[in-house]
Motif scaffolding. Structure first.
Motif, PDB file in Angstrom:
ATOM      1  N   LEU A 188       0.843  -1.191   0.000  1.00  0.00           N
ATOM      2  CA  LEU A 188       0.000   0.000   0.000  1.00  0.00           C
ATOM      3  C   LEU A 188       0.885   1.250   0.000  1.00  0.00           C
ATOM      4  O   LEU A 188       1.794   1.361   0.818  1.00  0.00           O
ATOM      5  N   VAL A 189       0.604   2.164  -0.892  1.00  0.00           N
ATOM      6  CA  VAL A 189       1.375   3.407  -0.974  1.00  0.00           C
ATOM      7  C   VAL A 189       0.764   4.409   0.003  1.00  0.00           C
ATOM      8  O   VAL A 189      -0.404   4.789  -0.138  1.00  0.00           O
ATOM      9  N   PRO A 190       1.518   4.879   0.997  1.00  0.00           N
ATOM     10  CA  PRO A 190       0.977   5.847   1.958  1.00  0.00           C
ATOM     11  C   PRO A 190       1.121   7.276   1.441  1.00  0.00           C
ATOM     12  O   PRO A 190       2.210   7.716   1.062  1.00  0.00           O
ATOM     13  N   VAL A 191       0.011   7.992   1.406  1.00  0.00           N
ATOM     14  CA  VAL A 191      -0.041   9.342   0.847  1.00  0.00           C
ATOM     15  C   VAL A 191      -0.760  10.253   1.839  1.00  0.00           C
ATOM     16  O   VAL A 191      -1.730   9.842   2.479  1.00  0.00           O
ATOM     17  N   LEU A 192      -0.306  11.491   1.956  1.00  0.00           N
ATOM     18  CA  LEU A 192      -0.996  12.493   2.759  1.00  0.00           C
ATOM     19  C   LEU A 192      -1.981  13.253   1.875  1.00  0.00           C
ATOM     20  O   LEU A 192      -1.573  13.962   0.953  1.00  0.00           O
ATOM     21  N   ALA A 193      -3.278  13.076   2.139  1.00  0.00           N
ATOM     22  CA  ALA A 193      -4.322  13.829   1.439  1.00  0.00           C
ATOM     23  C   ALA A 193      -4.949  14.743   2.478  1.00  0.00           C
ATOM     24  O   ALA A 193      -5.704  14.300   3.348  1.00  0.00           O
ATOM     25  N   THR A 194      -4.648  16.030   2.415  1.00  0.00           N
ATOM     26  CA  THR A 194      -4.909  16.920   3.531  1.00  0.00           C
ATOM     27  C   THR A 194      -5.178  18.343   3.073  1.00  0.00           C
ATOM     28  O   THR A 194      -4.776  18.739   1.974  1.00  0.00           O
ATOM     29  N   LEU A 195      -5.840  19.104   3.939  1.00  0.00           N
ATOM     30  CA  LEU A 195      -6.009  20.537   3.744  1.00  0.00           C
ATOM     31  C   LEU A 195      -5.013  21.331   4.579  1.00  0.00           C
ATOM     32  O   LEU A 195      -5.091  22.565   4.619  1.00  0.00           O
ATOM     33  N   ALA A 196      -4.092  20.661   5.254  1.00  0.00           N
ATOM     34  CA  ALA A 196      -3.055  21.369   6.018  1.00  0.00           C
ATOM     35  C   ALA A 196      -2.154  22.137   5.063  1.00  0.00           C
ATOM     36  O   ALA A 196      -1.929  21.735   3.913  1.00  0.00           O
ATOM     37  N   TRP A 197      -1.608  23.245   5.537  1.00  0.00           N
ATOM     38  CA  TRP A 197      -0.693  24.040   4.716  1.00  0.00           C
ATOM     39  C   TRP A 197       0.472  23.195   4.213  1.00  0.00           C
ATOM     40  O   TRP A 197       0.931  22.293   4.906  1.00  0.00           O
ATOM     41  N   SER A 198       0.971  23.514   3.032  1.00  0.00           N
ATOM     42  CA  SER A 198       2.005  22.684   2.408  1.00  0.00           C
ATOM     43  C   SER A 198       3.278  22.529   3.242  1.00  0.00           C
ATOM     44  O   SER A 198       3.895  21.452   3.178  1.00  0.00           O
ATOM     45  N   PRO A 199       3.712  23.500   4.065  1.00  0.00           N
ATOM     46  CA  PRO A 199       4.890  23.223   4.891  1.00  0.00           C
ATOM     47  C   PRO A 199       4.677  22.072   5.861  1.00  0.00           C
ATOM     48  O   PRO A 199       5.622  21.352   6.197  1.00  0.00           O
ATOM     49  N   VAL A 200       3.426  21.885   6.295  1.00  0.00           N
ATOM     50  CA  VAL A 200       3.117  20.786   7.215  1.00  0.00           C
ATOM     51  C   VAL A 200       3.192  19.453   6.477  1.00  0.00           C
ATOM     52  O   VAL A 200       3.819  18.493   6.940  1.00  0.00           O
ATOM     53  N   PHE A 246       8.349  11.010   7.836  1.00  0.00           N
ATOM     54  CA  PHE A 246       7.834   9.644   7.978  1.00  0.00           C
ATOM     55  C   PHE A 246       7.855   8.824   6.691  1.00  0.00           C
ATOM     56  O   PHE A 246       7.577   7.630   6.726  1.00  0.00           O
ATOM     57  N   GLY A 247       8.150   9.439   5.556  1.00  0.00           N
ATOM     58  CA  GLY A 247       8.262   8.672   4.324  1.00  0.00           C
ATOM     59  C   GLY A 247       6.980   8.494   3.548  1.00  0.00           C
ATOM     60  O   GLY A 247       6.843   7.520   2.798  1.00  0.00           O
ATOM     61  N   PHE A 248       6.038   9.431   3.674  1.00  0.00           N
ATOM     62  CA  PHE A 248       4.855   9.384   2.816  1.00  0.00           C
ATOM     63  C   PHE A 248       5.265   9.658   1.371  1.00  0.00           C
ATOM     64  O   PHE A 248       6.193  10.420   1.106  1.00  0.00           O
ATOM     65  N   HIS A 249       4.546   9.038   0.451  1.00  0.00           N
ATOM     66  CA  HIS A 249       4.896   9.119  -0.970  1.00  0.00           C
ATOM     67  C   HIS A 249       4.675  10.524  -1.539  1.00  0.00           C
ATOM     68  O   HIS A 249       5.453  10.976  -2.401  1.00  0.00           O
ATOM     69  N   ALA A 250       3.626  11.210  -1.098  1.00  0.00           N
ATOM     70  CA  ALA A 250       3.282  12.530  -1.626  1.00  0.00           C
ATOM     71  C   ALA A 250       2.370  13.219  -0.626  1.00  0.00           C
ATOM     72  O   ALA A 250       1.887  12.597   0.321  1.00  0.00           O
ATOM     73  N   TYR A 251       2.129  14.503  -0.864  1.00  0.00           N
ATOM     74  CA  TYR A 251       1.233  15.244   0.021  1.00  0.00           C
ATOM     75  C   TYR A 251       0.508  16.308  -0.781  1.00  0.00           C
ATOM     76  O   TYR A 251       0.965  16.763  -1.829  1.00  0.00           O
ATOM     77  N   SER A 252      -0.636  16.727  -0.258  1.00  0.00           N
ATOM     78  CA  SER A 252      -1.423  17.779  -0.886  1.00  0.00           C
ATOM     79  C   SER A 252      -1.501  18.974   0.065  1.00  0.00           C
ATOM     80  O   SER A 252      -0.904  18.972   1.134  1.00  0.00           O
ATOM     81  N   TYR A 263     -12.794  19.129  -2.106  1.00  0.00           N
ATOM     82  CA  TYR A 263     -12.944  18.497  -3.420  1.00  0.00           C
ATOM     83  C   TYR A 263     -11.595  18.411  -4.137  1.00  0.00           C
ATOM     84  O   TYR A 263     -11.330  17.427  -4.852  1.00  0.00           O
ATOM     85  N   ASP A 264     -10.752  19.399  -3.934  1.00  0.00           N
ATOM     86  CA  ASP A 264      -9.386  19.303  -4.446  1.00  0.00           C
ATOM     87  C   ASP A 264      -8.651  18.138  -3.783  1.00  0.00           C
ATOM     88  O   ASP A 264      -7.850  17.449  -4.432  1.00  0.00           O
ATOM     89  N   LYS A 265      -8.920  17.940  -2.508  1.00  0.00           N
ATOM     90  CA  LYS A 265      -8.312  16.829  -1.772  1.00  0.00           C
ATOM     91  C   LYS A 265      -8.709  15.493  -2.402  1.00  0.00           C
ATOM     92  O   LYS A 265      -7.862  14.631  -2.650  1.00  0.00           O
ATOM     93  N   ARG A 266      -9.990  15.336  -2.675  1.00  0.00           N
ATOM     94  CA  ARG A 266     -10.460  14.123  -3.361  1.00  0.00           C
ATOM     95  C   ARG A 266      -9.806  13.988  -4.735  1.00  0.00           C
ATOM     96  O   ARG A 266      -9.316  12.888  -5.092  1.00  0.00           O
ATOM     97  N   ASP A 267      -9.764  15.069  -5.493  1.00  0.00           N
ATOM     98  CA  ASP A 267      -9.208  15.006  -6.838  1.00  0.00           C
ATOM     99  C   ASP A 267      -7.712  14.699  -6.809  1.00  0.00           C
ATOM    100  O   ASP A 267      -7.197  13.978  -7.677  1.00  0.00           O
ATOM    101  N   PHE A 268      -7.006  15.248  -5.827  1.00  0.00           N
ATOM    102  CA  PHE A 268      -5.586  14.931  -5.655  1.00  0.00           C
ATOM    103  C   PHE A 268      -5.400  13.437  -5.414  1.00  0.00           C
ATOM    104  O   PHE A 268      -4.541  12.793  -6.033  1.00  0.00           O
TER     105      PHE A 268
END
Length: 220
Positions: A96-108, A116-122, A144-149
């Motif tokens: 399973l590829v772990p990805v951060l799908a979030t509305l947190a600011w990009s520095p976070v 922690f080695g997540f593959h990508a973040y939004s 909705y951007d989070k879902r689309d990401f």
């Protein structure tokens, strides 16, 4: 790093999920001096009285003049649930590829992905000028951007969204919950619990692993 043996992906929320009982925005706003305003705005967002753009613009204004280094240094003290590193390792070890799908600011998102080695973040982005935040939003990003990401990440990995899961806690996770095969409400609001396919209440992220394990078994 991907191995080529991926059977699915898991999209993890940050605020209220990896950051328990609060948000990274409230944590950083407390340091920057506008914590009470952000907490009130996030409460209003949770019940639908404000939208994400309004909350983001209010919060961004409080960042004006702060340096990127100040914020990066503060993120080392971000409160987090236990078991993130172990959960990411388990995901990678089980295809399973772990990805951060979030509305947190990009520095976070960037900080946690590196840590922690997540593959990508939004996430939304703040405008900067010569290493300091201007107080303006450079890019808005809503639920909705989070879902689309997340769906774009699945496509880029060659994965069916039905072979993917999402772990979240609140209103911002609902569009994503409805778009993947498994959704886990983790220490979640009533709305997120009602929309999810599974519910876990815990101070340790590893307690979602039995649920994710059933997803792996189903897609292999």
């Amino acid at each position: 790093m991907l191995t080529g043996n991926q059977v699915g992906a898991v999209f993890f929320d940050i605020d209220g999920t990896l950051v328990p009982r609060t948000s990274s925005s409230a944590f950083l706003a407390g340091f920057l001096g506008h914590g009470a305003e952000v907490t009130r705005a996030e409460d209003a967002y949770a019940v639908g009285d404000l939208d994400n753009r309004q909350v983001s613009e209010l919060d961004a204004a409080g960042w004006a003049g702060a340096s990127e280094k100040q914020v990066a240094d503060r993120l080392d003290g971000l409160p987090l649930v236990s078991g993130i590193a172990e959960t990411v390792a388990w995901c990678r070890g089980n295809g399973l590829v772990p990805v951060l799908a979030t509305l947190a600011w990009s520095p976070v998102g960037s900080h946690l992905a590196d840590r922690f080695g997540f593959h990508a973040y939004s996430g939304p982005r703040l405008e900067t000028d010569e290493g300091r935040y201007t107080g303006r939003v450079a890019r808005h990003f809503d639920e909705y951007d989070k879902r689309d990401f997340a769906l774009a990440q699945a496509r880029s990995l060659g994965l069916d969204p039905r072979a993917c899961g999402a772990v979240g806690d609140s209103r911002s996770d609902l569009p994503l919950f409805g778009s993947v095969g498994l959704s886990v409400a983790f220490n979640a609001s009533e709305g997120a619990r009602a929309a999810a396919t599974a519910t876990v209440d815990s101070d340790d992220l590893r307690d979602v692993l039995p649920v994710l394990g059933r997803m792996v078994a189903a897609v292999r």
